[in-house]
Design a protein around this motif. Structure first.
Motif, mmCIF file in Angstrom:
data_model
loop_
_atom_site.group_PDB
_atom_site.id
_atom_site.type_symbol
_atom_site.label_atom_id
_atom_site.label_comp_id
_atom_site.label_asym_id
_atom_site.label_seq_id
_atom_site.Cartn_x
_atom_site.Cartn_y
_atom_site.Cartn_z
ATOM 1 N N MET A 127 0.660 -1.503 0.206
ATOM 2 C CA MET A 127 -0.308 -0.150 0.196
ATOM 3 C C MET A 127 0.904 1.281 0.099
ATOM 4 S SD MET A 127 -2.854 -1.163 2.703
ATOM 5 C CE MET A 127 -4.151 -2.634 2.783
ATOM 6 N N CYS A 128 0.239 2.101 -0.177
ATOM 7 C CA CYS A 128 0.924 3.192 -0.915
ATOM 8 C C CYS A 128 -0.352 5.053 0.206
ATOM 9 C CB CYS A 128 1.433 4.122 -2.073
ATOM 10 S SG CYS A 128 1.976 5.581 -1.989
ATOM 11 N N VAL A 129 0.386 5.395 1.076
ATOM 12 C CA VAL A 129 -0.127 6.110 1.702
ATOM 13 C C VAL A 129 0.141 7.554 1.366
ATOM 14 C CG1 VAL A 129 -1.188 7.236 3.661
ATOM 15 C CG2 VAL A 129 -0.604 5.059 4.223
ATOM 16 N N VAL A 130 -1.310 7.886 0.490
ATOM 17 C CA VAL A 130 -0.836 9.508 -0.317
ATOM 18 C C VAL A 130 -0.517 10.800 1.051
ATOM 19 C CG1 VAL A 130 -1.248 11.745 -1.916
ATOM 20 C CG2 VAL A 130 -1.091 9.065 -2.101
ATOM 21 N N PRO A 131 0.567 11.449 1.227
ATOM 22 C CA PRO A 131 -0.129 12.510 2.440
ATOM 23 C C PRO A 131 -1.180 13.697 2.179
ATOM 24 C CG PRO A 131 2.106 12.610 2.198
ATOM 25 C CD PRO A 131 1.024 11.932 0.717
ATOM 26 N N LEU A 132 -2.103 14.113 2.945
ATOM 27 C CA LEU A 132 -3.097 15.141 2.502
ATOM 28 C C LEU A 132 -2.611 16.438 1.701
ATOM 29 C CD1 LEU A 132 -4.362 15.661 5.673
ATOM 30 C CD2 LEU A 132 -5.685 13.945 4.291
ATOM 31 N N ASN A 133 -3.522 16.548 0.822
ATOM 32 C CA ASN A 133 -3.065 17.790 -0.244
ATOM 33 C C ASN A 133 -1.687 17.457 -1.415
ATOM 34 O OD1 ASN A 133 -4.046 20.043 -0.894
ATOM 35 N ND2 ASN A 133 -2.440 21.363 0.056
ATOM 36 N N ALA A 134 -1.468 16.248 -1.335
ATOM 37 C CA ALA A 134 -0.487 15.761 -2.653
ATOM 38 C C ALA A 134 -0.963 15.793 -3.580
ATOM 39 C CB ALA A 134 0.632 14.602 -1.155
ATOM 40 N N PHE A 135 0.670 15.461 -4.520
ATOM 41 C CA PHE A 135 0.276 15.494 -6.548
ATOM 42 C C PHE A 135 0.609 13.979 -5.633
ATOM 43 C CE2 PHE A 135 2.401 14.285 -10.241
ATOM 44 C CZ PHE A 135 1.182 15.065 -10.956
ATOM 45 N N HIS A 136 -0.266 13.168 -6.755
ATOM 46 C CA HIS A 136 0.247 11.395 -6.537
ATOM 47 C C HIS A 136 0.377 11.214 -8.145
ATOM 48 C CE1 HIS A 136 -3.809 10.426 -6.902
ATOM 49 N NE2 HIS A 136 -3.786 11.092 -5.803
ATOM 50 N N LEU A 137 0.933 10.427 -9.001
ATOM 51 C CA LEU A 137 1.014 9.705 -10.045
ATOM 52 C C LEU A 137 1.303 8.094 -10.205
ATOM 53 C CD1 LEU A 137 0.944 10.420 -13.511
ATOM 54 C CD2 LEU A 137 3.652 11.677 -13.359
#
Length: 241
Positions: A127-137
């Motif tokens: 799993m990958c947890v995306v920090p709040l308000n972050a960009f992800h691709l």
């Protein structure tokens, strides 16, 4: 019950969004020439595979959604991998990804330091947890892959319009190039400094998540989802180098 909506994204859409700077590419002209020869599919997104609404005391309800995305695998002619469009999350929105099949590389940047990138590989089950308000691709450089993700409305933020959520702020000025099986951050525009890169996965340690993420929105109680939101917002379980 959620109504699943399937949508395929082609190379031509990536190119059109690159013109608006919500996507950065290393060599747009070369990809455009390839697109004229063959407008290849990059991925198919199955939106709202699961959906839950959870009431909150003294706050608007939180809408939880689960999507599944099927990526083609391989490299584009410029050395960039098959990839998602990428976008910034709104403030307060929780998002977690799990690889169900294959393996991917996920790029994450924070709004306060867009040149400090997390670029890590995630294999099946991870799993990958995306920090709040972050960009992800998400990139799929090796083989076809399947990724499931859950995300929240952020307690009051309205449910997303999937046709418009990618048209916001410009992406960080970097993309990935793969050579000899290794990912390298490439500046897609001129920036004062090269990117700082962390290769430590953004893990789900400390979050109460099931072994298979798709079961969360089916089996978890409302209280468990409220506790997850509280934990994520007060102490995000993100490992960084």
């Amino acid at each position: 019950m959620a109504v699943t909506v399937a949508r395929s994204v082609l190379l031509s859409e990536l190119l059109s969004r690159a013109a608006g700077r919500t996507v950065h590419l290393v060599d747009r002209e070369r990809l455009a020439a390839e697109c004229r020869r063959s407008d290849q599919p990059l991925y198919t997104a199955y939106r709202d595979v699961h959906r839950r609404q959870v009431t909150n005391v003294a706050n608007p309800p939180t809408t939880w959604r689960g999507d599944r995305v099927h990526y083609a695998g391989g490299l584009l002619p410029t050395g960039e991998p098959v990839r998602s469009v990428g976008h910034w999350n709104p403030p307060g929105q929780i998002e977690v990804f799990q690889v169900l099949a294959g393996r991917v590389v996920i790029l994450v940047a924070r709004p306060d330091e867009p040149d400090h990138l997390s670029i890590a590989e995630y294999r099946e089950g991870e799993m990958c947890v995306v920090p709040l308000n972050a960009f992800h691709l998400t990139y799929s450089p090796w083989q076809d892959s399947v990724v499931y993700n859950i995300y929240s409305s952020g307690g009051g933020w309205p449910p997303p319009d999937h046709t418009r959520k990618y048209d916001g702020e410009a992406a960080p000025p970097h993309t990935l190039i793969f050579t000899a099986g290794q990912a390298r951050a490439e500046q897609a525009t001129v920036t004062p400094e090269p990117a700082q890169v962390d290769r430590v996965p953004l893990t789900a340690d400390g979050l109460d998540l099931p072994a298979r993420l798709p079961s969360l929105l089916v089996d978890a109680s409302d209280e468990q989802l409220r506790e997850l939101a509280a934990t994520f917002n007060t102490a995000p379980a993100v490992d960084r180098a």
